[in-house]
Design an enzyme around this catalytic site. Structure first.
Site, PDB file in Angstrom:
ATOM      1  N   SER A 164       4.004 -18.413  13.612  1.00 14.04           N
ATOM      2  CA  SER A 164       4.480 -18.193  14.988  1.00 14.04           C
ATOM      3  C   SER A 164       4.442 -16.734  15.417  1.00 14.04           C
ATOM      4  O   SER A 164       4.634 -16.434  16.601  1.00 14.04           O
ATOM      5  CB  SER A 164       5.907 -18.705  15.150  1.00 14.04           C
ATOM      6  OG  SER A 164       5.924 -20.106  15.129  1.00 14.04           O
ATOM      7  N   LYS A 189       2.232 -16.116  18.194  1.00 10.65           N
ATOM      8  CA  LYS A 189       2.663 -16.329  19.585  1.00 10.65           C
ATOM      9  C   LYS A 189       2.845 -14.988  20.307  1.00 10.65           C
ATOM     10  O   LYS A 189       2.664 -14.893  21.518  1.00 10.65           O
ATOM     11  CB  LYS A 189       3.979 -17.116  19.617  1.00 10.65           C
ATOM     12  CG  LYS A 189       3.879 -18.566  19.137  1.00 10.65           C
ATOM     13  CD  LYS A 189       5.251 -19.235  19.137  1.00 10.65           C
ATOM     14  CE  LYS A 189       5.227 -20.737  18.936  1.00 10.65           C
ATOM     15  NZ  LYS A 189       4.919 -21.172  17.566  1.00 10.65           N
ATOM     16  N   TYR A 213      -4.665 -23.249  19.183  1.00  6.46           N
ATOM     17  CA  TYR A 213      -3.290 -22.958  18.755  1.00  6.46           C
ATOM     18  C   TYR A 213      -3.166 -22.990  17.224  1.00  6.46           C
ATOM     19  O   TYR A 213      -2.578 -22.088  16.609  1.00  6.46           O
ATOM     20  CB  TYR A 213      -2.342 -23.975  19.408  1.00  6.46           C
ATOM     21  CG  TYR A 213      -0.915 -23.859  18.964  1.00  6.46           C
ATOM     22  CD1 TYR A 213      -0.080 -22.876  19.492  1.00  6.46           C
ATOM     23  CD2 TYR A 213      -0.393 -24.730  18.015  1.00  6.46           C
ATOM     24  CE1 TYR A 213       1.237 -22.765  19.091  1.00  6.46           C
ATOM     25  CE2 TYR A 213       0.930 -24.628  17.607  1.00  6.46           C
ATOM     26  CZ  TYR A 213       1.743 -23.645  18.136  1.00  6.46           C
ATOM     27  OH  TYR A 213       3.037 -23.541  17.722  1.00  6.46           O
ATOM     28  N   TYR A 253      13.327 -18.399  17.018  1.00  6.88           N
ATOM     29  CA  TYR A 253      13.766 -19.792  17.051  1.00  6.88           C
ATOM     30  C   TYR A 253      15.203 -19.888  17.566  1.00  6.88           C
ATOM     31  O   TYR A 253      15.546 -19.233  18.533  1.00  6.88           O
ATOM     32  CB  TYR A 253      13.625 -20.432  15.662  1.00  6.88           C
ATOM     33  CG  TYR A 253      12.255 -20.289  15.092  1.00  6.88           C
ATOM     34  CD1 TYR A 253      11.134 -20.796  15.762  1.00  6.88           C
ATOM     35  CD2 TYR A 253      12.045 -19.629  13.888  1.00  6.88           C
ATOM     36  CE1 TYR A 253       9.860 -20.660  15.244  1.00  6.88           C
ATOM     37  CE2 TYR A 253      10.764 -19.499  13.357  1.00  6.88           C
ATOM     38  CZ  TYR A 253       9.676 -20.020  14.043  1.00  6.88           C
ATOM     39  OH  TYR A 253       8.421 -19.882  13.533  1.00  6.88           O
ATOM     40  N   VAL A 290       7.126 -19.260  10.302  1.00  2.63           N
ATOM     41  CA  VAL A 290       7.550 -20.048   9.137  1.00  2.63           C
ATOM     42  C   VAL A 290       6.771 -19.713   7.871  1.00  2.63           C
ATOM     43  O   VAL A 290       7.074 -20.225   6.793  1.00  2.63           O
ATOM     44  CB  VAL A 290       7.466 -21.579   9.381  1.00  2.63           C
ATOM     45  CG1 VAL A 290       8.488 -22.022  10.402  1.00  2.63           C
ATOM     46  CG2 VAL A 290       6.062 -22.002   9.752  1.00  2.63           C
TER      47      VAL A 290
END
Lengths: 303, 303, 303, 303
Positions: B64, B67, B187, B239, B257
Site C-alpha cells: 500500500s 498508493k 493496481y 489504515y 502490509v
C-alpha cells in the site's frame, strides 16, 4: 512576523463576505438569534505577543470547543488511563452518530465527537466539580473570569434529545459511571461557556508552549500530552471535516457550532477565529476561510 | 543531529524483539514466506544526508505504500481535479470496507483506502502507461532502477476478490472510467513493486523538500501539493490506526502490509522502517515502535 | 369460484391505469424497450382449472422470479444442507446491498436477495448443468419448452457490475466454490428466461399442491419443502416490500424487475400477474394492485 | 381434532428437556430468578374449545407480547393513520438496534421492534390512559382481571437505558409527541403485565376469529385489521428469527423475553406456549420446539 497586519488584512478581505453564505446554528433560540454578520480573529504567540481584529472581544458560545478543555481537565486528572474506554481514531461518521457506537459496544471513537465528550464528562463528574473546574481552568489561562450562559445551557438541556440518546446508549453498554442526567447537565453547561476570540486564543496558547500556561508558566499538561492533544485536534477536531482542514489549513483545530475555531501552531502561537454562519459540516464558513488565508499568508503549517 | 547513531540505537533496542510478536501477512504465498525476524530502517535528510541500520537494503513488497506514489502521479497529471470523485476524509472503517462506499454512492473516502487507490489507478490508466510511469517515477527519485515482483502481482490477482468486489462496486456506480480488469491489473502491479528501506527513504524525500526531487532538484509536486500529500498521510495513511499514529508518533506516515512504513518530517527528512510482522491493524508492529522511538529520541514531531 | 370472471374484472378495472404510473426497468436496453402499457394475469388451480386475462400469453423476462426455481432445483439436490451458508431471514436492506454481507462475513441473508441467489447458483453449478436443468424443470412444469433471451443475458453480463461485486465479495469470504465468472454467467442466464403469465402460473402451481407437478403428479418437492418455499416467498420474496405484500395481499409472492409477480394460495392455486411498470421498491405497480384486488375479491389470504 | 392429547404429548415429549438448554433473561432480577424448568401450553379454538398442559396457569411476564396488544389498541384508535411514521417491514437488525433508526430518520421499521413499540406507545399516550386501557382490553378478552408486576416495571425503568436511548433518539427526530419519560413509563408497565398461557391463548383468540372477542363476540378489530395483524406477527413478530419461525413453524407468532410465545392459526385457534429459557435470538427455546411439534402433529400451517 507582523501578525497584526496579517489579521487586519484577513478581516478586511472577508468583510464583504459577512453574512453572505452559510447558516447560523438554529437548534436553540439563543444561538439562532446571533447576527450572522460578525467576524473576529485573535492570536497569542508563545512569548506573549497578541494581535486581534474584527469582533475579537465579543463573547460567543464556545460549544464543542469546550470538548478540548474537558479533555485537558481529564488528561490532567487521569493521564493515559482516560483512554481505557475512549478511542483516538477519526470516526468517519457524523459527530452525533449512534451507528458506530452500536458496533463498537458503546466505546466512542474519540473525545471530540459528542459521545466521546460525554464519556470524558462522565470521568470528570467522578473526579471533580466539573463545572467549577472548567471555569477555573479557563480563567487561569485567560487571566480573567469566564462564565456560562445559563439560557444556552437550559435550552441545550430542553432540546438535547440526541445527546440524551447517546448518553443512555453508552450507559446501556455500561460505559458511563455516573447518572445520565448529571453527565448531561455538566456537558450542556460546558457547551454553554461564553468566551471571545481574544480569550480563546489565550486559553489555547499553552498548547503552543509545550503545555505551559502563558500567563504563569504553570504546567497545564506535560509536553508530550500537549503534543498529543494537538494531534487529536488535527485528526478529530472538526467534525466530519478533519481531512479537509488538514488538507487546506494544515493546523490542529477545534471548532464549535457557535462559529468559533481554535487553531494551534505548535511552538509558535494559538489562534481563534469566529463567525457564526456555518457550512454544511457545522464549521464556521468564514472561520475556515480565515484560517486558510492565515496559513497561506504566514506559511505556518505543520506539514 | 547524529542520525546514524539514533538509527543504530533503535535497531539494537529492537533486535531482541524480532519475530516475537505480530504476524506476517499470509494472504498470498510470496508474502507469507518472508521471514518475520527482519528489521530495517533508513532515512535521508532534505540536504542529502543518509543513514541506515539493520536490513535496510533488503527489498520488500511495498504494497500500500504504492498508493502514495500513485497519488503523486495522479496529482501531477490532474491537479485538484483528481478530487472530483475521491474524498479526503478519514474513513473510520476498515481499509477494504464496502459499507461506506455503498452509502456514499461509490465515492471512496480517500486515496489511501483500497477503493480510493483503485479510483486513483483508474485515472492513471486513462492518462498514461501507469505501470511504466510508476517505475520511472520511483527510479528518478531513488537514482536506481526499481522493478515489480511478478509472482506477487500474479498472486494478488489470483486472490484479490475483495479488490475485484470494490472495483466492480465502484463501476456499478459509474465511478470507474476504465475496464475493471485493466484497473485491477495495474493496481496489483503497483502493490507488487519491491524496494528497500534505503530506496523508499530516498523516494519519499521530496515530500520533506517542498516537492523537489532530492537527486535532481526537479519539481515533483508544488510546495502546496507536497504539504497536502503529507496531511493526507497523517489523517489517512495508516489504515484504521491514523489516530494512533498521530497520537504516538506525530508524523505523516504511509504503511503497507509488506511491513514497510514511510514517514516524513516536513522540511527535514524522510524515513523508512520495515519489519514484516504486523499488528492487528495491519501495520508493522516493530515499525511503529521504531518510529515512536525515533520521534522520542529526536524530538521530531509536527505537533 | 368463478375465477375467470374475477380475472376479467381485475383486467378491466386496471385497463385505464396502464402506463400511467411507475417506471419500466431501464438498466438494460432489452428491458427498457418493453412497452409499459401491458398487463396480464393467469392462474391455475391445484385441480387443473386455468383462467387468464389481458396479455397473459406474452412472454416477458422473468428476472428474479428465476430465484424461486433456482431455489427449488437446489433444495431437490441438496435438501437442508443448502442452508449451511445461506440464511432464511428477511434482510431489511436493498436486494443488492453489500453492507449486510460485510457484517455477516459473506453469508447472504436469504436465497431471494441477489447475493443469496448467487450463492444458490454456485451450489447448482457444482452439481449440475444449471442452465439446462433450469429449462428442463420449467418445461416439465409448464408442459412446453421454455427458452432464454440471449440478448438479455448478454446485456445483464455487460452491465452487471453490482452482481459481480457481490459475487467477488462472497468469494473473498470463501463463500463461493466455483469460478466467479461461471457463477455470474449462469445467474444472468437464469434471469433472462422468458415466460408468460400462463406459463408461470402453471410453473408455480406445484407449490399449491404440496410439491406435486400439476401435469404429471411427479413430486418436485416434499410437502414440507413446498410449504417452506412458500414461507420464504412470504418473508423474503418481494425485495424490500415483503412486509407490505404480507400486509396488503397476504399471499406468498415472488417478483421480478421484468414486472412479473408469482403468488401462491396454498392448497388452492398459483397465480401470475405481469405489468412492466415498477414502483420504487422494484415491484410491478399494477401487479401489486391486481393481487390486492384478487385477495379482496376472493377472500383468499393465508392470514 | 383431539387438541388436549396433542398438548399432553408435546408436554410429555419436552419434559426431559426442561432447563437443559437456553438461558433465562437476566437483565433484571425479577426475570432472572424465574426457574428455567417450567413449560406450559394452552390453546383456545375459535368456537370456544380450550386445552392446556404443563404450567399453563402460571403467570409470567409477557414482555414483548404486550407489543401485540398495544398495536391492537392503537389500530382501534387510529386505524391506518397509525402507519404515518411507523413502517411495516422486517428490520433485519437486532430488535433494539439504533442503526436503522438513524438511517431512516427516526421512523421505526415495524411496531414489534422496541423503537416501533415505543412509537405505538407514544400514540396511545396521546389518546388514552394507556395502562388502564391495556389492562381493560386484556381483561375483556380473558374474562378475568389482569395486573402488572410493579417490581418488573420498576426494574425495567431502572435499567432500561437502551430503551431510553431509542426514545430520546426518536424524539430528536421529532417522532414522539409526548414526554420521553411518560412514554417509557407506560412502555415499561405494558411489558410488565403478567399472564398465564391459558390467559394469553384466550386473549389472542380474536385474531383467529376475524377480530371478534371469543367471549362476547364484540368486535375488537375489523376482519381486515385482524388478518393484517397476523401478517405483521408473521413477518416481524419474533425478533431476528421471523424467517426461521415462518420456515419451521409456519404460523404468525409474537414472542417475549419472559419466555412466552403466542401463535395464531387463522380461522382456527390461538395458542400460547411458555418456557423461560431463551435461545440466542431471545425466543423461548422449548417454546419454539413445542410450536414446531404442534404444527407437525396437527398439520396446521398457513403455507
Amino acid at each position: 512576523m507582523q501578525f497584526q497586519s496579517v489579521l487586519d488584512d484577513i478581516a478586511a478581505a472577508l468583510a464583504p463576505e459577512l453574512g453572505r453564505e452559510g447558516k447560523v446554528a438554529n437548534y436553540i433560540p439563543a444561538l439562532a438569534r446571533v447576527p450572522a454578520q460578525q467576524f473576529g480573529i485573535a492570536l497569542r504567540t508563545g512569548d506573549g505577543e497578541e494581535a486581534h481584529a474584527g469582533d475579537s472581544t465579543t463573547a460567543f458560545s464556545i460549544q464543542s470547543i469546550s470538548k478540548l478543555f474537558a479533555l485537558v481537565l481529564a488528561l490532567r486528572e487521569m493521564g493515559e488511563k482516560l483512554w481505557d474506554h475512549i478511542g483516538r481514531e477519526p470516526s468517519g461518521n457524523p459527530f452525533n452518530s449512534l451507528v458506530q457506537l452500536e458496533s463498537e459496544q458503546g466505546i466512542p471513537r474519540n473525545p471530540f465527537i459528542n459521545a466521546g465528550a460525554l464519556a470524558v464528562t462522565d470521568r470528570l463528574v467522578s473526579a471533580m466539580d466539573a463545572k467549577a473546574q472548567m471555569l477555573a481552568l479557563l480563567a487561569s489561562l485567560c487571566g480573567e473570569p469566564i462564565d456560562i450562559d445559563e439560557e444556552v445551557a437550559a435550552s441545550e438541556a430542553a432540546t438535547g434529545f440526541r445527546n440524551a440518546a447517546l448518553a443512555n446508549f453508552m450507559k446501556s453498554f455500561g460505559r458511563l459511571d455516573n447518572d445520565v442526567g448529571k453527565v448531561l447537565d455538566v456537558y450542556f453547561h460546558h457547551c454553554a461557556v461564553r468566551m471571545s476570540c481574544v480569550q480563546l486564543a489565550r486559553a489555547a496558547c499553552f498548547l503552543s508552549r509545550d503545555g505551559l500556561n502563558p500567563l504563569s508558566d504553570e504546567r497545564i499538561l506535560t509536553e508530550r500530552q500537549a503534543r498529543r492533544v494537538n494531534s487529536l485536534m488535527l485528526t478529530c477536531g472538526t467534525y466530519d471535516a478533519a481531512g479537509e482542514f488538514a488538507y487546506r489549513i494544515g493546523l490542529p483545530c477545534k471548532s464549535g457550532v457557535g462559529g468559533g475555531i481554535v487553531a494551534v501552531v505548535p511552538d509558535r502561537l494559538a489562534l481563534c477565529v469566529w463567525s457564526p454562519a456555518l457550512d454544511h459540516t457545522g464549521n464556521s464558513l468564514l472561520g475556515m476561510k480565515a484560517l486558510e488565508m492565515f496559513a497561506a499568508k504566514t506559511g505556518l503549517s505543520i506539514f
